[in-house]
Design an enzyme around this catalytic site. Structure first.
Site, PDB file in Angstrom:
ATOM      1  N   ARG A   1       0.788  -1.240   0.000  1.00  0.00           N
ATOM      2  CA  ARG A   1       0.000   0.000   0.000  1.00  0.00           C
ATOM      3  C   ARG A   1       0.821   1.292   0.000  1.00  0.00           C
ATOM      4  NH1 ARG A   1      -4.940  -0.492   4.113  1.00  0.00           N
ATOM      5  NH2 ARG A   1      -3.261  -0.459   5.638  1.00  0.00           N
ATOM      6  N   ASP A   2       2.132   1.223  -0.200  1.00  0.00           N
ATOM      7  CA  ASP A   2       2.925   2.455  -0.281  1.00  0.00           C
ATOM      8  C   ASP A   2       4.147   2.244  -1.172  1.00  0.00           C
ATOM      9  OD1 ASP A   2       3.457   5.136   0.251  1.00  0.00           O
ATOM     10  OD2 ASP A   2       4.641   4.695   2.046  1.00  0.00           O
ATOM     11  N   MET A   3       3.917   1.648  -2.348  1.00  0.00           N
ATOM     12  CA  MET A   3       5.023   1.389  -3.265  1.00  0.00           C
ATOM     13  C   MET A   3       5.474   2.690  -3.918  1.00  0.00           C
ATOM     14  SD  MET A   3       6.053  -1.663  -3.089  1.00  0.00           S
ATOM     15  CE  MET A   3       7.220  -1.483  -4.416  1.00  0.00           C
TER      16      MET A   3
ATOM     17  N   ASN B   1      10.851   3.401  -1.152  1.00  0.00           N
ATOM     18  CA  ASN B   1      10.665   2.155  -0.412  1.00  0.00           C
ATOM     19  C   ASN B   1      11.242   0.937  -1.122  1.00  0.00           C
ATOM     20  OD1 ASN B   1       9.452   3.587   1.603  1.00  0.00           O
ATOM     21  ND2 ASN B   1       7.385   3.196   0.891  1.00  0.00           N
TER      22      ASN B   1
ATOM     23  N   THR C   1       1.477   7.221   0.607  1.00  0.00           N
ATOM     24  CA  THR C   1       1.930   8.549   0.201  1.00  0.00           C
ATOM     25  C   THR C   1       0.985   9.070  -0.864  1.00  0.00           C
ATOM     26  OG1 THR C   1       4.192   7.833   0.667  1.00  0.00           O
ATOM     27  CG2 THR C   1       3.914   9.839  -0.670  1.00  0.00           C
TER      28      THR C   1
END
Length: 191
Positions: free
Chosen positions: A138-140, A144, A174
């Site tokens: 959920r935050d690729m 990261n 993000t």
């Protein structure tokens, strides 16, 4: 924070190496082996909203579930929750070359199709392995994805990871990298 002993008394924090919205990352050396150097993510949870606190607690659970299962997922060493200080510590392999974002900003991928494919396929392999294990990042984003000394890449930062295919918590991740569907009232997890 420098000098603090964490992760069940096994590692001592040395230098700050990075940070994010809710955490700070440090280098740490094993007390019994100075050549054993890892990264320790420190997440102070005081003042965070309840749904963010739940997401952060899920981070260690999700990372533990996948952290030693695939070569393109950051290897987790240990996690420790200290309720007295309301801090979560997560120890993981150290990737001293930093994030893929730094490589992209330095134009190291410009006109290098083979290198871009090599990296992209590693990220896809890591994501597939996570999804096969029922974990959704959920935050690729480039921040990261970390680069190892050998040039391979690993997916990192599982702050917003979940084991649930659907969620009632929106806007996790993000904002500039979120899938458009995350603004709907009910969404399926996406990477």
């Amino acid at each position: 924070m420098r000098g603090r002993v964490v992760l069940q008394g096994r590692y001592q924090i040395t230098d700050q190496i990075g940070g994010g919205s809710w955490s700070v990352c440090y280098k740490a050396k094993a007390l019994n082996d100075p050549n054993d150097v890892i990264a320790v993510k420190c997440v102070p949870r005081a003042g965070l909203s309840s749904h963010v606190r739940v997401a952060i607690k899920d981070e260690a659970v999700c990372h533990r579930k996948i952290g030693r299962k695939h070569r393109n997922i950051l290897r987790m060493v240990a996690a420790e929750e200290r309720p007295s200080s309301d801090v979560l510590y997560i120890g993981a392999e150290l990737c001293p070359k930093g994030s893929l974002k730094a490589f992209a900003e330095a134009d190291l991928f410009c006109a290098k199709t083979d290198l871009t494919k090599f990296v992209f396929l590693q990220v896809l392999d890591g994501l597939k392995a996570m999804h096969d294990l029922g974990v959704f990042h959920r935050d690729m984003k480039l921040d990261n994805i970390l680069v190892r000394d050998d040039g391979s890449v690993v997916i990192s930062d599982f702050t917003f990871a979940t084991g649930r295919e659907t969620t009632k918590h929106f806007k996790m991740g993000t904002s500039g990298y979120m899938a458009p569907g995350k603004t709907l009232r009910f969404c399926f997890c996406s990477d």
